[in-house]
Design a protein around this motif. Structure first.
Motif, PDB file in Angstrom:
ATOM      1  N   GLU A 214       8.110 -14.508  -2.714  1.00  0.00           N
ATOM      2  CA  GLU A 214       8.975 -14.984  -3.648  1.00  0.00           C
ATOM      3  C   GLU A 214       9.783 -16.239  -2.738  1.00  0.00           C
ATOM      4  N   HIS A 220       3.372 -15.504  -9.231  1.00  0.00           N
ATOM      5  CA  HIS A 220       3.701 -14.557 -10.460  1.00  0.00           C
ATOM      6  C   HIS A 220       3.032 -15.146 -11.456  1.00  0.00           C
ATOM      7  N   PRO A 301      12.386 -14.796 -16.967  1.00  0.00           N
ATOM      8  CA  PRO A 301      13.368 -14.139 -15.690  1.00  0.00           C
ATOM      9  C   PRO A 301      12.647 -14.618 -14.523  1.00  0.00           C
ATOM     10  N   LEU A 302      11.446 -14.938 -14.293  1.00  0.00           N
ATOM     11  CA  LEU A 302      10.647 -15.365 -13.125  1.00  0.00           C
ATOM     12  C   LEU A 302      11.210 -16.764 -12.536  1.00  0.00           C
ATOM     13  N   LYS A 304      13.903 -17.118 -11.586  1.00  0.00           N
ATOM     14  CA  LYS A 304      15.330 -16.672 -11.255  1.00  0.00           C
ATOM     15  C   LYS A 304      16.104 -17.506 -10.534  1.00  0.00           C
ATOM     16  N   TYR A 305      15.729 -18.739 -10.222  1.00  0.00           N
ATOM     17  CA  TYR A 305      16.688 -19.632  -9.582  1.00  0.00           C
ATOM     18  C   TYR A 305      17.131 -20.739 -10.478  1.00  0.00           C
ATOM     19  N   ASN A 307      19.770 -20.757 -12.136  1.00  0.00           N
ATOM     20  CA  ASN A 307      21.134 -20.828 -11.976  1.00  0.00           C
ATOM     21  C   ASN A 307      21.791 -20.334 -10.881  1.00  0.00           C
ATOM     22  N   SER A 308      20.918 -20.090  -9.679  1.00  0.00           N
ATOM     23  CA  SER A 308      21.111 -19.535  -8.630  1.00  0.00           C
ATOM     24  C   SER A 308      20.362 -19.816  -7.441  1.00  0.00           C
TER      25      SER A 308
ATOM     26  N   ASN B  47      16.472  -7.483 -24.021  1.00  0.00           N
ATOM     27  CA  ASN B  47      17.234  -8.648 -24.516  1.00  0.00           C
ATOM     28  C   ASN B  47      18.762  -8.588 -24.889  1.00  0.00           C
ATOM     29  N   GLU B  62      14.351  -7.608 -19.938  1.00  0.00           N
ATOM     30  CA  GLU B  62      13.760  -8.673 -20.814  1.00  0.00           C
ATOM     31  C   GLU B  62      12.082  -8.307 -20.755  1.00  0.00           C
ATOM     32  N   ARG B  63      11.763  -7.446 -19.571  1.00  0.00           N
ATOM     33  CA  ARG B  63      10.469  -7.319 -19.295  1.00  0.00           C
ATOM     34  C   ARG B  63      10.310  -6.216 -18.488  1.00  0.00           C
ATOM     35  N   LYS B 152       7.259  -3.804 -12.842  1.00  0.00           N
ATOM     36  CA  LYS B 152       7.934  -5.350 -12.833  1.00  0.00           C
ATOM     37  C   LYS B 152       9.100  -4.777 -14.059  1.00  0.00           C
ATOM     38  N   GLU B 154      12.384  -6.781 -15.039  1.00  0.00           N
ATOM     39  CA  GLU B 154      13.078  -8.011 -15.191  1.00  0.00           C
ATOM     40  C   GLU B 154      14.353  -8.150 -16.232  1.00  0.00           C
ATOM     41  N   ARG B 156      18.456 -10.060 -16.800  1.00  0.00           N
ATOM     42  CA  ARG B 156      19.633 -10.724 -16.370  1.00  0.00           C
ATOM     43  C   ARG B 156      20.760  -9.752 -15.866  1.00  0.00           C
ATOM     44  N   LYS B 165      22.816 -14.261 -13.829  1.00  0.00           N
ATOM     45  CA  LYS B 165      21.792 -14.393 -12.988  1.00  0.00           C
ATOM     46  C   LYS B 165      20.425 -13.849 -13.445  1.00  0.00           C
ATOM     47  N   PHE B 166      19.356 -13.961 -12.901  1.00  0.00           N
ATOM     48  CA  PHE B 166      18.268 -13.187 -13.233  1.00  0.00           C
ATOM     49  C   PHE B 166      17.722 -12.207 -12.131  1.00  0.00           C
ATOM     50  N   ASN B 168      14.524  -9.893 -10.522  1.00  0.00           N
ATOM     51  CA  ASN B 168      13.263  -9.189 -10.692  1.00  0.00           C
ATOM     52  C   ASN B 168      13.004  -8.019  -9.822  1.00  0.00           C
ATOM     53  N   HIS B 170      10.891  -5.945  -8.674  1.00  0.00           N
ATOM     54  CA  HIS B 170       9.341  -5.609  -8.535  1.00  0.00           C
ATOM     55  C   HIS B 170       9.212  -4.692  -7.263  1.00  0.00           C
ATOM     56  N   SER B 218      18.339 -11.591  -6.355  1.00  0.00           N
ATOM     57  CA  SER B 218      17.218 -11.785  -7.635  1.00  0.00           C
ATOM     58  C   SER B 218      15.799 -11.224  -7.218  1.00  0.00           C
ATOM     59  N   ALA B 219      15.239 -11.293  -6.110  1.00  0.00           N
ATOM     60  CA  ALA B 219      14.125 -11.140  -5.337  1.00  0.00           C
ATOM     61  C   ALA B 219      13.837  -9.922  -4.428  1.00  0.00           C
ATOM     62  N   ILE B 220      13.081  -8.968  -4.465  1.00  0.00           N
ATOM     63  CA  ILE B 220      13.198  -8.000  -3.657  1.00  0.00           C
ATOM     64  C   ILE B 220      11.705  -7.598  -2.949  1.00  0.00           C
ATOM     65  N   MET B 221      10.806  -8.254  -3.322  1.00  0.00           N
ATOM     66  CA  MET B 221       9.401  -7.969  -2.971  1.00  0.00           C
ATOM     67  C   MET B 221       9.126  -7.906  -1.465  1.00  0.00           C
TER      68      MET B 221
END
Lengths: 349, 244
Positions: A214, A220, A301-302, A304-305, A307-308, B47, B62-63, B152, B154, B156, B165-166, B168, B170, B218-221
């Motif tokens: 990531e 992805h 959503p992938l 993800k950055y 806006n951050s 959503n 969303e997913r 997965k 996903e 906001r 923010k988004f 994920n 996963h 946002s990302a934890i993989m």
């Protein structure tokens, strides 16, 4: 009376299928490493044969498909560009420009839908539209059939491939699809590295890490052996859309601005990039993703950055890769180039 | 017996075998399995930025794609029937939400399954040719241990400043570790069910211990900490099995 007999003769000579008793074709075996590539799904009614592939190649390069006999599939899908178009938009018979960059055909047989908006459900299906599109070949299928049927050479080739006496659009599409399925690349520097045949440089290894974690999160969408996911995404190109992409096919509001993920195999050769060819260089592509892109309601959503950023730094968006990291990512992308593929004489007429 | 009569006799025997052999056994049962998703007691609405976890994050979904493996129906007669290797549930694919007409010789009294994959069943390319685009969608990078994603999730969330923010979420076998969870749920043994529901309360993936999007990001993989917390959360109150 004479006219009646000629009419009768045409009817008799143009029956769709010949006698099956003596009809034989030579199976065509696709070659690729089956331990890392999934089995290519081929329709039962269009199994590959030497005769079909050869005929499909001839048709692919033949401008007879176009209304002015000047444009072939190969005019916009050029081998040295990994069977894509180095022009942002291809120019049709009437001098009109298209509005999407020609899709690269490398390893196209592993796709489950076709065109940037997924409007074709099979390779066979995909062949139909460019021939009749007024901004592409601007022809009609009746004319194409008549022109091919007027050629004894083509009649003979279709007879050998499909055992038909009367050439029709369905079999034209089948032949071209057979040829397209043979456009396979599996000998890039990346492939050789996975097989232990070459070593990656430190830059390429770091680029691989950025790609497959990531840190860059390319995998992805552009993961697995074909570097695409057979799916559709809004990759944060625009706030407002001039091209609605997948929505044009599904009518689903959530599909506005979504486009098919292209393969990254041979990406070095297939510029310009994105559905509208807006980026000329890999640096521009990497900068787009590094910036996080542009927000829109259907952005994936992938992304993800958008806006951050990964570090929680206020006011900054995107991956925040350093210049060296961006260089390393590009170095990895260049390992997906397969010179054998773009020079393969089997793909030439 | 004359030849003609012999032939007629054997035809009758064959006919009887085919006809009666093809009939269902009297005690053969059929059961459907439904995979359902909720936020607390409410059916999931995609959503929509309306959900709130224990720590107070407002979020949407969303997913959602996830894997159930080693799904086993334990029967009243003592038998256990383990269904396919794994089931891939994808909210973008309605067909993935139901398994229909599973034949069982005796009523089901409990259900066992695993969230995710065991390490033995989670090697790269093991599901290379599987259907529903599973390999393409769920491959977990070799750089992070290989195999496949377990989940997965996903969408906001609103950060501490109210900005969207988004996230994920996963999960998978990060660096070869096993973050899967095993479950067994007992059913009412006096009932004979025709439907089994394997329900997920998604909100509890982020509860107990609390999971703060603002902390994990946002990302934890690549985060063993986040993978462990999610695993602990999955132990209880996420899945529930019932029948009717």
């Amino acid at each position: 009376m004479k006219k009646f007999f000629i009419f009768l003769l045409l009817i008799i000579s143009c029956h769709p299928e010949g006698d099956d008793n003596d009809f034989e074709t030579t199976p065509y075996s696709l070659i690729y490493p089956s331990d890392v590539f999934p089995t290519m799904l081929i329709p039962e009614d269009n199994l590959l044969t030497q005769e079909g592939v050869s005929l499909g190649k001839k048709l692919f390069f033949d401008p007879i498909l176009s209304s002015n006999n000047e444009i072939s599939c190969a005019s916009c899908h050029i081998q040295e560009n990994s069977f894509s178009d180095p022009n942002q938009y291809s120019i049709g018979v009437n001098g009109d420009f298209g509005f999407r960059n020609a899709f690269s055909l490398v390893n196209i047989g592993w796709n489950s839908s076709f065109n940037w908006d997924g409007s074709a459900s099979s390779l066979e299906n995909q062949v139909f539209e460019p021939v009749t599109n007024p901004i592409e070949m601007a022809n009609n299928w009746e004319q194409v059939e008549n022109d091919l049927n007027a050629s004894s050479e083509y009649r003979n080739l279709f007879k050998q491939a499909f055992n038909i006496d009367c050439i029709d659009s369905t079999h034209i599409a089948k032949a071209i699809a057979q040829f397209e399925r043979t456009l396979i690349s599996y000998n890039s520097r990346y492939d050789k590295w996975t097989r232990g045949e070459v070593m990656f440089t430190n830059e390429e290894l770091d680029g691989l890490n950025i790609f497959t974690t990531e840190r860059g999160d390319c995998f992805h969408c552009h993961g697995n052996i074909n570097f695409m996911d057979n799916s559709f995404h809004n990759n944060a190109l625009d706030e407002n859309f001039t091209d609605l992409g997948l929505y044009e096919v599904t009518g689903n509001e959530l599909d506005k601005g979504l486009f098919k993920t292209p393969t990254l195999r041979n990406v070095e050769f297939s510029s310009p990039y994105m559905h509208d060819g807006r980026f000329n260089t890999l640096e521009e592509v990497i900068d787009h993703y590094n910036s996080g892109g542009v927000y829109s309601p259907t952005v994936d959503p992938l992304m993800k950055y958008v806006n951050s950023n990964p570090y929680g730094i206020p006011g900054q968006t995107g991956l925040l890769l350093t210049q060296q990291e961006k260089n390393n990512l590009k170095a990895f992308l260049l390992t997906l180039s397969d010179e054998n593929f773009i020079q393969n004489s089997n793909f030439q007429p | 017996m004359g030849v003609f009569k012999k032939i007629r006799f054997f035809i009758l025997i064959i006919f009887s075998l085919v006809f009666f052999g093809s009939c269902e056994k009297e005690d053969e049962l059929q059961i459907d399995i439904h995979f359902r998703q909720f936020i607390d007691q409410n059916e999931l609405e995609l959503n929509n930025l309306i959900y709130q976890n224990e720590v107070g994050n407002i979020y949407s979904i969303e997913r959602f794609l996830y894997v159930i493996s080693d799904l086993t129906l334990n029967l009243q007669n003592g038998e256990s029937i383990t269904l396919d290797n794994y089931y891939f549930i994808n909210l973008d694919d309605e067909n993935s939400l139901k398994l229909k007409n599973i034949e069982i010789p005796s009523p089901c009294v409990s259900v066992s399954f695993k969230y995710g994959f065991s390490q033995n069943n989670n090697t790269t390319n093991l599901y290379l040719n599987d259907s529903n685009n599973f390999h393409n969608l769920m491959l977990w990078p070799i750089t992070l241990g290989g195999g496949y994603h377990y989940m997965k999730l996903e969408g906001r969330y609103l950060d501490n400043y109210g900005e969207q923010k988004f996230y994920n979420t996963h999960t998978g076998g990060l660096y070869g570790n096993d973050y899967s969870v095993n479950y067994t749920f007992d059913l009412n043994t006096t009932e004979t069910y025709s439907k089994i529901y394997i329900d997920m309360n998604i909100n509890n993936i982020y509860n107990d211990p609390i999971y703060d999007f603002n902390y994990y990001g946002s990302a934890i993989m690549s985060s063993e900490e986040a993978q462990s917390v999610i695993q602990v959360n999955m132990l209880e109150d996420v899945f529930l099995v019932s029948g009717n």
